[in-house]
Design an enzyme around this catalytic site. Sequence first.
Site, PDB file in Angstrom:
ATOM      1  N   ASP A   3      -4.051   3.118  -2.715  1.00  0.00           N
ATOM      2  CA  ASP A   3      -4.792   2.236  -1.802  1.00  0.00           C
ATOM      3  C   ASP A   3      -3.939   1.943  -0.577  1.00  0.00           C
ATOM      4  OD1 ASP A   3      -7.113   1.663  -3.587  1.00  0.00           O
ATOM      5  OD2 ASP A   3      -5.563   0.731  -4.828  1.00  0.00           O
TER       6      ASP A   3
ATOM      7  N   ASP B 212      -3.734  -1.181   1.793  1.00  0.00           N
ATOM      8  CA  ASP B 212      -4.170  -2.557   2.046  1.00  0.00           C
ATOM      9  C   ASP B 212      -3.523  -3.082   3.316  1.00  0.00           C
ATOM     10  OD1 ASP B 212      -5.610  -2.452  -0.308  1.00  0.00           O
ATOM     11  OD2 ASP B 212      -4.007  -3.354  -1.503  1.00  0.00           O
TER      12      ASP B 212
ATOM     13  N   ASP C 104       4.327 -10.684  -5.745  1.00  0.00           N
ATOM     14  CA  ASP C 104       4.934 -10.728  -7.074  1.00  0.00           C
ATOM     15  C   ASP C 104       6.350 -10.173  -7.144  1.00  0.00           C
ATOM     16  OD1 ASP C 104       4.083  -8.117  -6.640  1.00  0.00           O
ATOM     17  OD2 ASP C 104       2.712  -8.062  -8.357  1.00  0.00           O
TER      18      ASP C 104
END
Length: 405
Positions: free
Chosen positions: A63, A65, A141
């Site tokens: 992906d 993003d 994270d």
Amino acid sequence: MFGFLKKKGKGPVVYKRPDHCISRKNIDPDALKVLYRLSRLGYTAYLVGGGVRDLLMGREPKDFDIGTSAKPNEVKHAFRNCFLIGRRFRLAHVRFGEKVIETATFRQNSQTVGEIIEHAAEGPLEDNTFGTPQTDAFRRDFTINGLFYNIKDFSVIDWVGGMKDIEKKIVRAIGDPEIRFQEDPVRMMRAIKFSARLGFKIEKKTLAAMKKYHKCILTAAVPRVCEEVFRLFTYGHGAEAFLQMYECGMLGDLIPALGKFLDRDGGRKSLTFKYLKVLDTYEQMMSKKGFEVSNGLRAAVLMTAMFRAEKKDGAGRKIMQYMMDALKMPKATYFTAVTLMESTNRLGISPKKGKQRFIYNRDFLDALDYNRIVLKAEKRSEKTLNEWADLYESKRKETENEPQD
């Protein structure tokens, strides 16, 4: 590996174009369209997260993003093909056919800037407050996922030390891992996923916090946990991922019966991990062909050693019920896994002697693959299984050659 120029004060480390390997030719052209348009409109727009990490490692991102200073409604105004989703935090999905470029406004609420520490006792934090690139980086994270690529000058912006951790091949929590994992226990599973997938070690303090707070995974939303469990299989590194889940205690927390079985079956030497290693090879082969392995097959392989140790009729339903009770996985996944487990007796007999109608079962091809995984792991002959595969192929060709009305 990486050269850099560091801004004075508390700013980020900025890696200029000669100091990293990211090239625009490796970035999805539609992602570039979004980046350039937002930039031309005066907004800050960066490629963010795992896409940056994968590009720096020479991998093809799944992906692309984007993080931006533009508010969701401003992104929607900039793109007619944009749709806003989400309640807790609004996200912009810019669609190009079936492809989606997820575009999120920079967020804040990170304990590394004091917010979680100050308000930890006040309950769940609001997650819809817009922030800056700095606060957005610190709320992510792991350091390897906290890097930004700036389309304006082709630099990589690093607020959290992610570049050095990529170089050292380390998964490190951003901020205090004890706080981060209690805030969202699913992050512990994500640490294992990245460690297994990338071949990185989990940093000592991060791993210590996982071993200390592994039981917190039971407080996480079950649908999220179920989704992350099946993500551990992807990319063909499931054996390593589930071994780490077992050794830090989370696998036993989630599926107690499986954890106890692994204790009895030799721990890391359990047959469970032999089956998973063969599944990994199968996952990698299917991925190269552009196919996704079914979750029913994955679940069946995970529980196979336990199933085969049971040696009782109907054991498939009993064994898979342990996983069903823990993860509340879809019933279709459960029933497929049971069918595959219980197909071993049927496909262990030559089709000349067995019931051939099983080849018309919707799960027959998965059953072939499941049995092949079991036989390879146990280093047994695949001769009888090949007879079933040949029969299926001959029937398929007969059907194709039948005259159409």
